[in-house]
Design a protein around this motif. Structure first.
Motif, PDB file in Angstrom:
ATOM      1  N   ARG A  64       0.826  -1.213   0.000  1.00 28.54           N
ATOM      2  CA  ARG A  64       0.000   0.000   0.000  1.00 28.54           C
ATOM      3  C   ARG A  64       0.852   1.252   0.000  1.00 28.54           C
ATOM      4  NH1 ARG A  64      -1.887   3.262   4.041  1.00 28.54           N
ATOM      5  NH2 ARG A  64      -1.364   1.794   5.708  1.00 28.54           N
ATOM      6  N   TYR A  65       1.956   1.242   0.749  1.00 26.70           N
ATOM      7  CA  TYR A  65       2.823   2.429   0.784  1.00 26.70           C
ATOM      8  C   TYR A  65       3.437   2.716  -0.586  1.00 26.70           C
ATOM      9  CZ  TYR A  65       2.497   2.477   5.885  1.00 26.70           C
ATOM     10  OH  TYR A  65       2.041   2.560   7.177  1.00 26.70           O
ATOM     11  N   TRP A  66       3.843   1.654  -1.299  1.00 28.49           N
ATOM     12  CA  TRP A  66       4.419   1.869  -2.631  1.00 28.49           C
ATOM     13  C   TRP A  66       3.344   2.258  -3.642  1.00 28.49           C
ATOM     14  CZ3 TRP A  66       9.089   3.149  -3.601  1.00 28.49           C
ATOM     15  CH2 TRP A  66      10.134   2.700  -2.785  1.00 28.49           C
ATOM     16  N   ASP A  67       2.157   1.665  -3.521  1.00 31.85           N
ATOM     17  CA  ASP A  67       1.056   2.093  -4.401  1.00 31.85           C
ATOM     18  C   ASP A  67       0.749   3.567  -4.198  1.00 31.85           C
ATOM     19  OD1 ASP A  67       0.481  -0.169  -5.909  1.00 31.85           O
ATOM     20  OD2 ASP A  67      -0.882  -0.997  -4.412  1.00 31.85           O
ATOM     21  N   ASP A  68       0.706   3.980  -2.937  1.00 34.85           N
ATOM     22  CA  ASP A  68       0.432   5.385  -2.636  1.00 34.85           C
ATOM     23  C   ASP A  68       1.511   6.288  -3.205  1.00 34.85           C
ATOM     24  OD1 ASP A  68      -1.853   4.655  -1.301  1.00 34.85           O
ATOM     25  OD2 ASP A  68      -1.003   4.874   0.716  1.00 34.85           O
ATOM     26  N   PHE A 204       6.434  -4.479  -7.216  1.00 32.30           N
ATOM     27  CA  PHE A 204       5.542  -4.799  -6.110  1.00 32.30           C
ATOM     28  C   PHE A 204       4.236  -4.020  -6.230  1.00 32.30           C
ATOM     29  CE2 PHE A 204       5.283  -4.653  -1.187  1.00 32.30           C
ATOM     30  CZ  PHE A 204       4.547  -5.828  -1.171  1.00 32.30           C
ATOM     31  N   SER A 205       4.325  -2.827  -6.805  1.00 31.52           N
ATOM     32  CA  SER A 205       3.195  -1.902  -6.861  1.00 31.52           C
ATOM     33  C   SER A 205       2.374  -2.097  -8.133  1.00 31.52           C
ATOM     34  CB  SER A 205       3.704  -0.460  -6.808  1.00 31.52           C
ATOM     35  OG  SER A 205       2.687   0.457  -7.175  1.00 31.52           O
ATOM     36  N   ASP A 210       0.912  -0.502 -13.826  1.00 32.23           N
ATOM     37  CA  ASP A 210      -0.062   0.165 -14.701  1.00 32.23           C
ATOM     38  C   ASP A 210       0.577   1.338 -15.439  1.00 32.23           C
ATOM     39  OD1 ASP A 210      -2.045  -1.588 -13.958  1.00 32.23           O
ATOM     40  OD2 ASP A 210      -2.951  -0.245 -12.472  1.00 32.23           O
ATOM     41  N   LEU A 211       1.449   2.070 -14.764  1.00 31.55           N
ATOM     42  CA  LEU A 211       2.120   3.200 -15.402  1.00 31.55           C
ATOM     43  C   LEU A 211       3.010   2.732 -16.551  1.00 31.55           C
ATOM     44  CD1 LEU A 211       3.092   5.316 -12.257  1.00 31.55           C
ATOM     45  CD2 LEU A 211       1.476   5.982 -14.049  1.00 31.55           C
ATOM     46  N   VAL A 212       3.699   1.622 -16.359  1.00 28.29           N
ATOM     47  CA  VAL A 212       4.540   1.079 -17.437  1.00 28.29           C
ATOM     48  C   VAL A 212       3.673   0.611 -18.598  1.00 28.29           C
ATOM     49  CG1 VAL A 212       6.137  -0.767 -18.069  1.00 28.29           C
ATOM     50  CG2 VAL A 212       6.421   0.429 -15.897  1.00 28.29           C
ATOM     51  N   HIS A 228       4.792  -8.432  -9.121  1.00 21.19           N
ATOM     52  CA  HIS A 228       5.465  -9.544  -8.455  1.00 21.19           C
ATOM     53  C   HIS A 228       5.893  -9.135  -7.051  1.00 21.19           C
ATOM     54  CE1 HIS A 228       7.614 -13.384  -8.395  1.00 21.19           C
ATOM     55  NE2 HIS A 228       8.519 -12.757  -7.669  1.00 21.19           N
ATOM     56  N   ASP A 229       5.620 -10.003  -6.092  1.00 21.96           N
ATOM     57  CA  ASP A 229       6.044  -9.814  -4.706  1.00 21.96           C
ATOM     58  C   ASP A 229       7.298 -10.650  -4.473  1.00 21.96           C
ATOM     59  OD1 ASP A 229       6.427  -9.590  -2.012  1.00 21.96           O
ATOM     60  OD2 ASP A 229       4.454 -10.344  -1.428  1.00 21.96           O
TER      61      ASP A 229
END
Length: 367
Positions: A64-68, A204-205, A210-212, A228-229
């Protein structure tokens, strides 16, 4: 262009009176006093650890922190890539690079700021591009090893999926782990014109992936991006074992919980062909970013949490060497890049420490 026999550039500060004539100086020697001062600052800022329940919270909510982070910054932090192919020519082995090792299109920060290498960092809080990529812009085994000794379950699962997979017909395959918004992937695609090239990239995000995928430069015939985690050893890769020529880790391993790093390097080693290489660049011990952390941000020895919830570890050369050699890889390069960056406008000096590594999977088992 790096001076012959001397990596990371050749701009040496021989006359202290010239300190503010350039933005950065290479190969800076630290005095014993400076080393002792840095050690003292780290002892001080790590004297108060976050309680276990808070540490668990940062681990559980890491995605969540990296998504944010990527939702906030999106893809507005691309930077020039003058250093990429100079330091890692393996990414475009057959390309004709310019004098600076850079023939890629240049991406610039929307604000176009040049703040001497730390961007808006304060107390360890800063954008991903400021704290990692912008720093760089001032720079210019065989199958037997994938058996009982080295994470056998993961390697066997990968081998079972040999056959048709994304990039299966390619002759040169690169994987970037922790691709972010494509800061490394797109320059590779633009620079490496090998028709046999295929680039995998993962993060991870979900937001970063999606941006790529929605970037105009994304070409699914030459590239495959996926979520990928790394910390989940049951999370499958889309390619089989011993299929990759290069794995790239640029300011990525430092974001991982230290006790999980070895398992990750083991899995990535399994993906390499004999002769394949892992390329790494990451934070070194006593880098300015580490010294700027305040009490209450330390999770464990040399491992910290930033204000945005993302985490960072600061390595020594020996630690990285141990990680890679335990995974069965041979050292090709393990260097410290000590750099003095200068903000001429504010008359401020900043000492940066990064580590660059290249480790290769042996062509044959070592006796």
């Amino acid at each position: 262009m790096a001076a012959p026999g001397r990596p990371f550039g050749g701009r040496l500060l021989s006359d202290p009176a010239r300190l503010f004539q350039h933005n950065a100086w290479d190969h800076v020697e630290w005095s014993e006093e400076q080393e002792a001062s840095a050690r003292s600052k780290v002892e001080d800022n790590s004297s108060q650890l976050l309680p276990p329940d808070k540490q668990e919270e940062y681990e559980v909510n890491a995605k969540r922190y990296w998504d944010d982070f990527y939702k906030i910054h999106e893809n507005g932090f691309f930077k020039d890539r003058h250093w990429l192919f100079t330091e890692f020519p393996e990414l475009a082995p057959n390309s004709n690079l310019g004098q600076n090792g850079n023939s890629v299109r240049e991406f610039r920060n929307k604000e176009g700021s040049n703040d001497g290498g730390l961007g808006s960092c304060e107390n360890g809080h800063c954008s991903l591009e400021s704290r990692a990529e912008n720093e760089l812009n001032l720079v210019k085994s065989t199958a037997e090893m994938c058996t009982e000794e080295l994470v056998p379950q993961q390697c066997r699962e990968l081998k079972e999926r040999d056959g048709d997979y994304p990039g299966s017909s390619a002759s040169y395959r690169i994987l970037e782990v922790g691709c972010g918004a494509g800061n490394t992937v797109f320059p590779i695609l633009q620079t490496n014109n090998d028709p046999g090239l295929f680039v995998y990239c993962c993060d991870f995000s979900t937001t970063a992936v999606d941006l790529v995928q929605t970037n105009a430069e994304y070409d699914p015939s030459r590239c495959f991006v996926f979520v990928h985690d790394l910390c989940n050893d049951q999370s499958p890769f889309p390619m089989p074992a011993q299929s990759l020529d290069v794995v790239i880790l640029i300011f990525v391993l430092s974001a991982i919980l230290p006790e999980k790093m070895q398992g990750i390097v083991d899995r990535l080693s399994c993906l390499l062909k004999p002769g394949g290489m892992i390329l790494l660049r990451d934070y070194g011990r006593y880098d300015l970013a580490q010294l700027r952390f305040k009490k209450g941000q330390c999770l464990s020895d040399n491992f910290y949490v930033r204000g945005d919830g993302t985490r960072v570890y600061f390595f020594t050369q020996d630690e990285l060497d141990d990680l890679f050699t335990r995974a069965g890889l041979q050292k090709i390069q393990n260097l410290v890049d000590r750099r003095l960056q200068v903000n001429r406008g504010k008359q401020v000096t900043m000492y940066r420490v990064w580590i660059q590594c290249k480790y290769r999977k042996p062509e044959a088992p070592q006796l």
